[in-house]
Design a protein around this motif. Structure first.
Motif, mmCIF file in Angstrom:
data_model
loop_
_atom_site.group_PDB
_atom_site.id
_atom_site.type_symbol
_atom_site.label_atom_id
_atom_site.label_comp_id
_atom_site.label_asym_id
_atom_site.label_seq_id
_atom_site.Cartn_x
_atom_site.Cartn_y
_atom_site.Cartn_z
ATOM 1 N N GLY A 65 13.670 -5.265 1.132
ATOM 2 C CA GLY A 65 13.483 -4.455 -0.066
ATOM 3 C C GLY A 65 11.974 -4.660 -0.767
ATOM 4 O O GLY A 65 11.811 -4.127 -1.775
ATOM 5 N N ALA A 66 11.689 -5.858 -0.416
ATOM 6 C CA ALA A 66 10.444 -6.284 -1.293
ATOM 7 C C ALA A 66 9.214 -5.524 -0.725
ATOM 8 O O ALA A 66 9.094 -5.057 0.371
ATOM 9 C CB ALA A 66 9.925 -7.768 -0.745
ATOM 10 N N PRO A 67 8.352 -4.947 -1.590
ATOM 11 C CA PRO A 67 7.093 -4.128 -1.181
ATOM 12 C C PRO A 67 6.255 -4.883 -0.587
ATOM 13 O O PRO A 67 5.883 -6.226 -0.826
ATOM 14 C CB PRO A 67 6.380 -3.801 -2.624
ATOM 15 C CG PRO A 67 7.132 -4.905 -3.496
ATOM 16 C CD PRO A 67 8.334 -5.082 -3.191
ATOM 17 N N LEU A 68 5.597 -4.295 0.494
ATOM 18 C CA LEU A 68 4.682 -5.112 1.464
ATOM 19 C C LEU A 68 3.236 -5.126 0.951
ATOM 20 O O LEU A 68 2.653 -6.307 0.525
ATOM 21 C CB LEU A 68 4.646 -4.525 2.653
ATOM 22 C CG LEU A 68 3.867 -4.956 3.803
ATOM 23 C CD1 LEU A 68 4.282 -6.335 4.068
ATOM 24 C CD2 LEU A 68 4.040 -4.102 5.032
ATOM 25 N N PHE A 69 2.590 -4.162 0.721
ATOM 26 C CA PHE A 69 1.097 -4.131 0.531
ATOM 27 C C PHE A 69 1.084 -3.779 -0.938
ATOM 28 O O PHE A 69 0.681 -2.678 -1.769
ATOM 29 C CB PHE A 69 0.408 -2.895 1.274
ATOM 30 C CG PHE A 69 0.329 -3.206 2.633
ATOM 31 C CD1 PHE A 69 -0.198 -4.268 3.164
ATOM 32 C CD2 PHE A 69 1.164 -2.496 3.390
ATOM 33 C CE1 PHE A 69 -0.277 -4.642 4.411
ATOM 34 C CE2 PHE A 69 0.843 -2.589 4.986
ATOM 35 C CZ PHE A 69 0.197 -3.756 5.488
#
Length: 284
Positions: A65-69
């Motif tokens: 669930g954590a944003p990547l970019f």
């Protein structure tokens, strides 16, 4: 009687000549060149592994669930890529032969790595800075960072301009000196502020209890990275002194490798910091 301006130009030319002389001595010393190349290859390997490891960890975190970019992730990744590019081009430069194209690639990649590192530290640590610094101080440092960004790239661009040596030197060296002065000012602020937060109660008292563990990781990792960066700048000044002397090629290579090692260690520290922050957030 020669003017002070002419004396300055003669000194610059002499310094460049001594630098090229040290490079030539290095190229003629096969054993020293082989040792330096082997060590640089090791740094390349560490840089590549660090980039791959960070990408895999970010990909795993994004699955949770954590944003990547994000902006911060992008700055860190690009800084790592720029640093890796610098070490690779320097390895080729030391292993093979002197090349103007390689020197330009080294200059641009190192400049990108330094600028991206500065912006990452600023964005990553802004909340920590806010707890111990005034709004006016933060605004001033942000202006200095913008100026450092501009004046870091201008000398590198001047290097590729089709100008004669006298015109190039006239602008290159003062602007390069200004860029390093701004860099040292910024990193001195980073280091001082992190020390304030880590070793005083004020910042912790002004921090929300929910984010206090995160701020501790940011401050400690940032302090180590900033201290390493300052050390790298001091080693750069040491290299300049060795170049002026123009005779001790072993000291020249040792300082060159030490500076590269510190740059890699600095970015590895920020990657470890990133991993710790993501794990803390996941645990919450």
């Amino acid at each position: 009687m020669p003017s002070a301006h002419n004396d300055f130009n003669h000194e610059i030319e002499a310094r460049e000549s001594r630098s090229k002389g040290l490079d030539q001595v290095l190229y003629n010393n096969l054993e020293l060149r082989a040792s330096a190349t082997t060590y640089l290859i090791l740094l390349c390997f560490i840089s590549i592994i660090t980039i791959i490891g960070l990408l895999l960890f970010l990909a795993q975190s994004s699955a949770d669930g954590a944003p990547l970019f994000t902006t911060k992730n992008n700055l860190l990744l690009l800084s790592l890529l720029a640093q890796c590019t610098y070490v690779i081009t320097q390895t080729v430069h030391v292993r093979n032969a002197k090349s103007d194209a390689l020197e330009i690639a080294m200059s641009f990649s190192l400049t990108f790595a330094h600028v991206l590192y500065t912006w990452y530290q600023w964005l990553r640590s802004y909340d920590v800075f806010y707890t111990v610094s005034s709004a006016r101080a933060l605004f001033t440092i942000q202006l200095v960072i913008v100026a450092k960004t501009v004046f870091s790239f201008v000398p590198t661009i001047i290097e590729v301009m089709p100008w004669d040596t006298e015109t190039t030197d006239k602008y290159y060296y003062p602007l390069r000196g200004l860029a390093y002065s701004l860099t040292m000012t910024i990193d001195a602020f980073f280091t001082y502020t992190f020390i304030q937060y880590v070793f005083s109660k004020t910042g912790k008292e002004r921090s929300d209890k929910d984010v206090l563990p995160l701020f501790r990781v940011v401050a400690r990792g940032g302090l180590i990275a900033s201290a390493l960066f300052l050390l790298g700048l001091l080693i750069y000044l040491g290299m300049a002194a060795v170049i002026v002397q123009g005779t001790n090629v072993k000291a020249y290579v040792a300082l060159l490798l030490a500076q590269d090692t510190i740059c890699v260690a600095m970015l590895v520290t920020l990657v470890v910091q990133k991993v710790q922050l993501l794990r803390l957030r996941k645990a919450r």
